[in-house]
Design a protein around this motif. Structure first.
Motif, PDB file in Angstrom:
ATOM      1  N   ASP A  79     -12.992 -15.323  20.745  1.00  0.00           N
ATOM      2  CA  ASP A  79     -13.197 -15.566  22.179  1.00  0.00           C
ATOM      3  C   ASP A  79     -14.354 -14.731  22.708  1.00  0.00           C
ATOM      4  O   ASP A  79     -15.144 -15.199  23.552  1.00  0.00           O
ATOM      5  CB  ASP A  79     -11.918 -15.239  22.946  1.00  0.00           C
ATOM      6  CG  ASP A  79     -10.818 -16.259  22.706  1.00  0.00           C
ATOM      7  OD1 ASP A  79     -11.138 -17.334  22.149  1.00  0.00           O
ATOM      8  OD2 ASP A  79      -9.658 -15.995  23.054  1.00  0.00           O
ATOM      9  N   PRO A 119     -11.339 -12.411  26.880  1.00  0.00           N
ATOM     10  CA  PRO A 119     -10.917 -12.829  25.540  1.00  0.00           C
ATOM     11  C   PRO A 119      -9.400 -12.810  25.398  1.00  0.00           C
ATOM     12  O   PRO A 119      -8.735 -11.875  25.835  1.00  0.00           O
ATOM     13  CB  PRO A 119     -11.577 -11.789  24.624  1.00  0.00           C
ATOM     14  CG  PRO A 119     -12.744 -11.289  25.394  1.00  0.00           C
ATOM     15  CD  PRO A 119     -12.316 -11.308  26.825  1.00  0.00           C
ATOM     16  N   GLY A 120      -8.867 -13.847  24.811  1.00  0.00           N
ATOM     17  CA  GLY A 120      -7.427 -13.953  24.607  1.00  0.00           C
ATOM     18  C   GLY A 120      -6.706 -14.735  25.676  1.00  0.00           C
ATOM     19  O   GLY A 120      -5.521 -15.074  25.501  1.00  0.00           O
ATOM     20  N   GLU A 121      -7.356 -15.019  26.792  1.00  0.00           N
ATOM     21  CA  GLU A 121      -6.696 -15.778  27.845  1.00  0.00           C
ATOM     22  C   GLU A 121      -6.567 -17.242  27.438  1.00  0.00           C
ATOM     23  O   GLU A 121      -7.473 -17.805  26.824  1.00  0.00           O
ATOM     24  CB  GLU A 121      -7.481 -15.668  29.146  1.00  0.00           C
ATOM     25  CG  GLU A 121      -7.471 -14.271  29.758  1.00  0.00           C
ATOM     26  CD  GLU A 121      -8.137 -14.260  31.114  1.00  0.00           C
ATOM     27  OE1 GLU A 121      -8.428 -15.368  31.627  1.00  0.00           O
ATOM     28  OE2 GLU A 121      -8.364 -13.175  31.657  1.00  0.00           O
ATOM     29  N   ARG A 139      -9.186 -13.071  19.618  1.00  0.00           N
ATOM     30  CA  ARG A 139      -9.900 -12.289  20.628  1.00  0.00           C
ATOM     31  C   ARG A 139     -11.373 -12.082  20.234  1.00  0.00           C
ATOM     32  O   ARG A 139     -12.271 -12.203  21.076  1.00  0.00           O
ATOM     33  CB  ARG A 139      -9.220 -10.935  20.820  1.00  0.00           C
ATOM     34  CG  ARG A 139      -7.871 -11.021  21.537  1.00  0.00           C
ATOM     35  CD  ARG A 139      -7.248  -9.644  21.710  1.00  0.00           C
ATOM     36  NE  ARG A 139      -5.989  -9.719  22.408  1.00  0.00           N
ATOM     37  CZ  ARG A 139      -5.852  -9.738  23.744  1.00  0.00           C
ATOM     38  NH1 ARG A 139      -6.955  -9.675  24.490  1.00  0.00           N
ATOM     39  NH2 ARG A 139      -4.681  -9.815  24.294  1.00  0.00           N
ATOM     40  N   GLU A 180      -4.245 -12.965  16.402  1.00  0.00           N
ATOM     41  CA  GLU A 180      -4.615 -12.652  17.786  1.00  0.00           C
ATOM     42  C   GLU A 180      -5.912 -11.848  17.832  1.00  0.00           C
ATOM     43  O   GLU A 180      -6.776 -12.086  18.690  1.00  0.00           O
ATOM     44  CB  GLU A 180      -3.485 -11.866  18.448  1.00  0.00           C
ATOM     45  CG  GLU A 180      -2.259 -12.709  18.810  1.00  0.00           C
ATOM     46  CD  GLU A 180      -1.186 -11.864  19.476  1.00  0.00           C
ATOM     47  OE1 GLU A 180      -1.364 -10.619  19.535  1.00  0.00           O
ATOM     48  OE2 GLU A 180      -0.190 -12.440  19.932  1.00  0.00           O
ATOM     49  N   SER A 181      -6.041 -10.909  16.890  1.00  0.00           N
ATOM     50  CA  SER A 181      -7.282 -10.127  16.846  1.00  0.00           C
ATOM     51  C   SER A 181      -8.469 -11.029  16.534  1.00  0.00           C
ATOM     52  O   SER A 181      -9.539 -10.918  17.164  1.00  0.00           O
ATOM     53  CB  SER A 181      -7.151  -9.023  15.796  1.00  0.00           C
ATOM     54  OG  SER A 181      -8.360  -8.300  15.683  1.00  0.00           O
TER      55      SER A 181
END
Length: 415
Positions: free
Chosen positions: A211, A236-238, A208, A204-205
């Protein structure tokens, strides 16, 4: 794995021999082992585990094979477990005998017999059993490879202890989870879950961060593309960020390609116009060069016209020079003749000075006549001198005799 028959002798609570026919029990599909506490239900499962792995499940495994022997068995009866089973399409028979202190055949006391193991396989074609191995290690590796489980895994997955099973039925969800974790040793799964969670957080990091980089690139592209690249407000992350950015980038790329095609057409037109302008410029430059040459020619003609008189005079002088050059030899001959004439005149003057006064002014004819007369008189008289003419000594040698080739000046004397 399918169990066919289990033979037990002097094992656990069974002092004698016991045979369990699993084929008959499982004819209906399921069977149940029941009885009072201490009847030996768990010992049957222990015998199955011992036949397969040479040891019983954890709480009842003390590490000493002698504990497996029944206290009710006769001293001369050997503890033995034989299991007939089919696994991976092969029908096998495993027989295990733990070490035991048997009475001596002679005398008193006991002696220790080592543990023994046999592995046989049934041959359907010959309808007989054939020996495979009597090595504890080889048999253990063969069984573990065929079952695909170690003893601990087999005990946790196949042989669920009844006390733990009862607690499992009465426990809540959290307690069941802990109990199942202890029974099935799910620590490795927890470690895997923890590792996957860490991987998920790290991913996830990374997503992000990716992104954020993607959005930064998208904003730079939007600044370059302008209104041709509409971009939604995303963080970021969406979910759908990459798809939205790629869609906008595809639209911007398509617009950029169209603009590039238009720019290339304009470039081609501009190059054609430039080529035409270059040709026109070359024509103008050539015309200007010719006009300047014409002006210079006119100026040169004017200057030549102004100096035409001097040129004509020079031409006349040149013509005269060429004509004079033609008569130059005659002029030189004239000068030479004049010099000779002057010399002759000087000689004549000197010679006349030597003549008698009567002949000094006489012409050529008179002098010639006088000379003939003198010659005649000399010849007739053989006299050296004519009457009335006196010559000084040595003068005759200096008086040149006239010749026909000597030039005679006009009106002068041949002397």
């Amino acid at each position: 794995m399918r169990l066919h028959r289990l033979d037990i002798t002097a094992f656990g609570p069974f002092g004698g021999s016991l045979t369990v026919d699993f084929d008959e029990l499982s004819a209906a599909g399921l069977f149940l082992l029941h009885g009072p506490t201490g009847a030996g239900k768990t010992s049957i499962l222990d015998a199955v585990c011992y036949a397969l792995y040479g040891s019983v499940p954890g709480p009842r495994q003390s590490g000493q094979g002698m504990t497996l022997r029944s206290d009710h068995a006769a001293p001369a009866t050997r503890t033995e477990v034989t299991l007939d089973l089919t696994v991976v399409g092969r029908r096998l028979e495993v027989t295990r005998q733990p070490p035991w202190q048997r009475p001596k055949k002679r005398g008193t006391g006991t002696t220790l017999d080592k543990a023994q193991t046999w592995l046989r396989e049934y041959d359907p074609a010959a309808r007989s059993w054939k020996d495979l191995s009597r090595s504890h290690q080889e048999i253990g590796e063969e069984v573990a490879q065929l079952l695909g489980m170690s003893r601990e895994q087999f005990c946790q997955v196949v042989l669920l202890p009844q006390g733990d099973f009862a607690r499992f039925l009465r426990a809540d969800a959290e307690a069941r989870g802990k109990l199942l974790g202890r029974l099935f040793d799910t620590r490795r799964f927890a470690d895997v879950e923890k590792h996957l969670a860490e991987r998920r957080r790290a991913t996830e990091s990374q997503v992000r961060a990716g992104d954020a980089d993607l959005l930064a690139e998208a904003h730079r592209m939007q600044q370059a593309a302008g209104e041709a690249m509409p971009l939604d407000d995303l963080a970021p992350g969406e979910p759908g960020l990459a798809e939205s950015v790629l869609t906008a980038a595809a639209a911007a790329r398509s617009t950029a390609r169209e603009q590039l095609a238009v720019a290339r057409c304009r470039l081609t037109a501009a190059e054609s116009a430039q080529a035409a302008a270059d040709r026109s410029l070359d024509d103008v430059r050539e015309r200007d060069r010719l006009q300047r040459r014409f002006a210079e020619a006119r100026e040169s003609a004017a200057r030549l016209a102004e100096g035409d008189g001097a040129r004509q005079e020079a031409q006349n002088r040149l013509d005269r020079s060429r004509k004079a050059e033609a008569v130059a030899p005659a002029l030189e001959l004239r000068e030479s003749a004049e010099a000779e004439h002057r010399d002759a005149v000087a000689v004549e003057a000197r010679m006349r000075a030597l003549l008698p006064a009567a002949h000094r002014e006489a012409g050529a004819a008179g002098l010639a006549a006088a000379a003939r007369r003198s010659a005649e008189e000399l010849g007739d008289r053989q006299q050296p001198t004519a009457p009335g003419i006196r010559a000084a000594p040595g003068d005759r040698a200096r008086v040149p005799r006239p010749t026909r080739a000597s030039p005679v000046p006009s009106g002068g004397s041949p002397w």
